[in-house]
Design a protein around this motif. Sequence first.
Motif, PDB file in Angstrom:
ATOM      1  N   ILE A 160       0.845  -1.204   0.000  1.00 23.62           N
ATOM      2  CA  ILE A 160       0.000   0.000   0.000  1.00 23.62           C
ATOM      3  C   ILE A 160       0.875   1.248   0.000  1.00 23.62           C
ATOM      4  O   ILE A 160       0.627   2.197  -0.741  1.00 23.62           O
ATOM      5  CB  ILE A 160      -0.993  -0.012   1.185  1.00 23.62           C
ATOM      6  CG1 ILE A 160      -2.134  -0.984   0.887  1.00 23.62           C
ATOM      7  CG2 ILE A 160      -1.519   1.386   1.477  1.00 23.62           C
ATOM      8  CD1 ILE A 160      -3.077  -1.211   2.040  1.00 23.62           C
ATOM      9  N   VAL A 161       1.919   1.225   0.822  1.00 29.13           N
ATOM     10  CA  VAL A 161       2.846   2.362   0.868  1.00 29.13           C
ATOM     11  C   VAL A 161       3.638   2.444  -0.434  1.00 29.13           C
ATOM     12  O   VAL A 161       3.751   3.511  -1.039  1.00 29.13           O
ATOM     13  CB  VAL A 161       3.796   2.244   2.087  1.00 29.13           C
ATOM     14  CG1 VAL A 161       4.902   3.282   2.015  1.00 29.13           C
ATOM     15  CG2 VAL A 161       3.003   2.376   3.376  1.00 29.13           C
ATOM     16  N   ALA A 162       4.186   1.316  -0.878  1.00 30.76           N
ATOM     17  CA  ALA A 162       5.019   1.305  -2.084  1.00 30.76           C
ATOM     18  C   ALA A 162       4.242   1.739  -3.320  1.00 30.76           C
ATOM     19  O   ALA A 162       4.790   2.410  -4.196  1.00 30.76           O
ATOM     20  CB  ALA A 162       5.612  -0.085  -2.301  1.00 30.76           C
ATOM     21  N   ARG A 163       2.975   1.354  -3.378  1.00 29.85           N
ATOM     22  CA  ARG A 163       2.138   1.699  -4.539  1.00 29.85           C
ATOM     23  C   ARG A 163       1.420   3.040  -4.372  1.00 29.85           C
ATOM     24  O   ARG A 163       0.659   3.457  -5.239  1.00 29.85           O
ATOM     25  CB  ARG A 163       1.110   0.594  -4.805  1.00 29.85           C
ATOM     26  CG  ARG A 163       1.716  -0.752  -5.180  1.00 29.85           C
ATOM     27  CD  ARG A 163       2.058  -0.745  -6.629  1.00 29.85           C
ATOM     28  NE  ARG A 163       2.846  -1.901  -7.021  1.00 29.85           N
ATOM     29  CZ  ARG A 163       2.591  -2.646  -8.074  1.00 29.85           C
ATOM     30  NH1 ARG A 163       1.561  -2.373  -8.834  1.00 29.85           N
ATOM     31  NH2 ARG A 163       3.388  -3.651  -8.389  1.00 29.85           N
ATOM     32  N   ARG A 164       1.620   3.679  -3.246  1.00 34.97           N
ATOM     33  CA  ARG A 164       1.053   5.014  -2.959  1.00 34.97           C
ATOM     34  C   ARG A 164      -0.467   5.061  -3.081  1.00 34.97           C
ATOM     35  O   ARG A 164      -1.026   5.949  -3.736  1.00 34.97           O
ATOM     36  CB  ARG A 164       1.694   6.065  -3.859  1.00 34.97           C
ATOM     37  CG  ARG A 164       3.171   6.211  -3.617  1.00 34.97           C
ATOM     38  CD  ARG A 164       3.744   7.344  -4.433  1.00 34.97           C
ATOM     39  NE  ARG A 164       5.134   7.521  -4.070  1.00 34.97           N
ATOM     40  CZ  ARG A 164       6.119   7.517  -4.944  1.00 34.97           C
ATOM     41  NH1 ARG A 164       5.884   7.366  -6.220  1.00 34.97           N
ATOM     42  NH2 ARG A 164       7.357   7.675  -4.540  1.00 34.97           N
ATOM     43  N   VAL A 165      -1.132   4.083  -2.455  1.00 33.43           N
ATOM     44  CA  VAL A 165      -2.591   4.071  -2.479  1.00 33.43           C
ATOM     45  C   VAL A 165      -3.181   4.243  -1.080  1.00 33.43           C
ATOM     46  O   VAL A 165      -4.394   4.123  -0.902  1.00 33.43           O
ATOM     47  CB  VAL A 165      -3.152   2.784  -3.145  1.00 33.43           C
ATOM     48  CG1 VAL A 165      -2.740   2.714  -4.600  1.00 33.43           C
ATOM     49  CG2 VAL A 165      -2.744   1.540  -2.387  1.00 33.43           C
ATOM     50  N   ALA A 166      -2.327   4.533  -0.087  1.00 30.14           N
ATOM     51  CA  ALA A 166      -2.801   4.713   1.285  1.00 30.14           C
ATOM     52  C   ALA A 166      -3.831   5.830   1.341  1.00 30.14           C
ATOM     53  O   ALA A 166      -3.672   6.877   0.731  1.00 30.14           O
ATOM     54  CB  ALA A 166      -1.635   5.020   2.210  1.00 30.14           C
ATOM     55  N   GLY A 167      -4.912   5.578   2.053  1.00 32.30           N
ATOM     56  CA  GLY A 167      -5.959   6.581   2.212  1.00 32.30           C
ATOM     57  C   GLY A 167      -7.042   6.522   1.158  1.00 32.30           C
ATOM     58  O   GLY A 167      -8.040   7.228   1.258  1.00 32.30           O
ATOM     59  N   ASP A 168      -6.892   5.700   0.162  1.00 31.78           N
ATOM     60  CA  ASP A 168      -7.908   5.526  -0.885  1.00 31.78           C
ATOM     61  C   ASP A 168      -8.507   4.129  -0.709  1.00 31.78           C
ATOM     62  O   ASP A 168      -7.932   3.143  -1.183  1.00 31.78           O
ATOM     63  CB  ASP A 168      -7.266   5.678  -2.262  1.00 31.78           C
ATOM     64  CG  ASP A 168      -8.259   5.547  -3.406  1.00 31.78           C
ATOM     65  OD1 ASP A 168      -9.399   5.083  -3.176  1.00 31.78           O
ATOM     66  OD2 ASP A 168      -7.896   5.902  -4.544  1.00 31.78           O
ATOM     67  N   PRO A 169      -9.647   4.024  -0.012  1.00 34.74           N
ATOM     68  CA  PRO A 169     -10.212   2.711   0.316  1.00 34.74           C
ATOM     69  C   PRO A 169     -10.445   1.813  -0.901  1.00 34.74           C
ATOM     70  O   PRO A 169     -10.181   0.613  -0.842  1.00 34.74           O
ATOM     71  CB  PRO A 169     -11.534   3.037   1.010  1.00 34.74           C
ATOM     72  CG  PRO A 169     -11.364   4.425   1.527  1.00 34.74           C
ATOM     73  CD  PRO A 169     -10.451   5.117   0.551  1.00 34.74           C
ATOM     74  N   ALA A 170     -10.913   2.377  -2.001  1.00 31.06           N
ATOM     75  CA  ALA A 170     -11.168   1.571  -3.198  1.00 31.06           C
ATOM     76  C   ALA A 170      -9.857   1.025  -3.768  1.00 31.06           C
ATOM     77  O   ALA A 170      -9.764  -0.154  -4.129  1.00 31.06           O
ATOM     78  CB  ALA A 170     -11.905   2.390  -4.250  1.00 31.06           C
TER      79      ALA A 170
END
Length: 128
Positions: free
Chosen positions: A43-53
Amino acid sequence: MSLRLVVIVMLRDLKLSFDILVYIEQTDTFFGPSFDELRAEMIVARRVAGDPAAEMDLTDSLSYHIRLLEQRGFVVSKQENEHAGRSPDDDVDESTIYYQLTWLGHDYLDGSRSVVPFAPKQTQGREE
């Protein structure tokens, strides 16, 4: 009442598969990382933290790619209760599943690191 069928097509993502293998290799615990640890890292590496979908999509994709890596023989999964001497049939959630590289998984990573990146051909002083 209408019934609606939703089909989700999961495509193979070689970069994600490689990132999973590298993270498992770099985890310095005896059992390897748990699914939750792997998920948090990706999640951190792909930079999607904070986006539930996006987090849910990544979670689904991780599950799928881990299954592919297991089918290919690159990783094995162990349940926490197997390490404790209990039956693997006991109820276990994904957070208690740990992943380890196999010999083949290590060989794949070693081989991929020795590959020379693509270099364009030089023709009369210019690149093709």
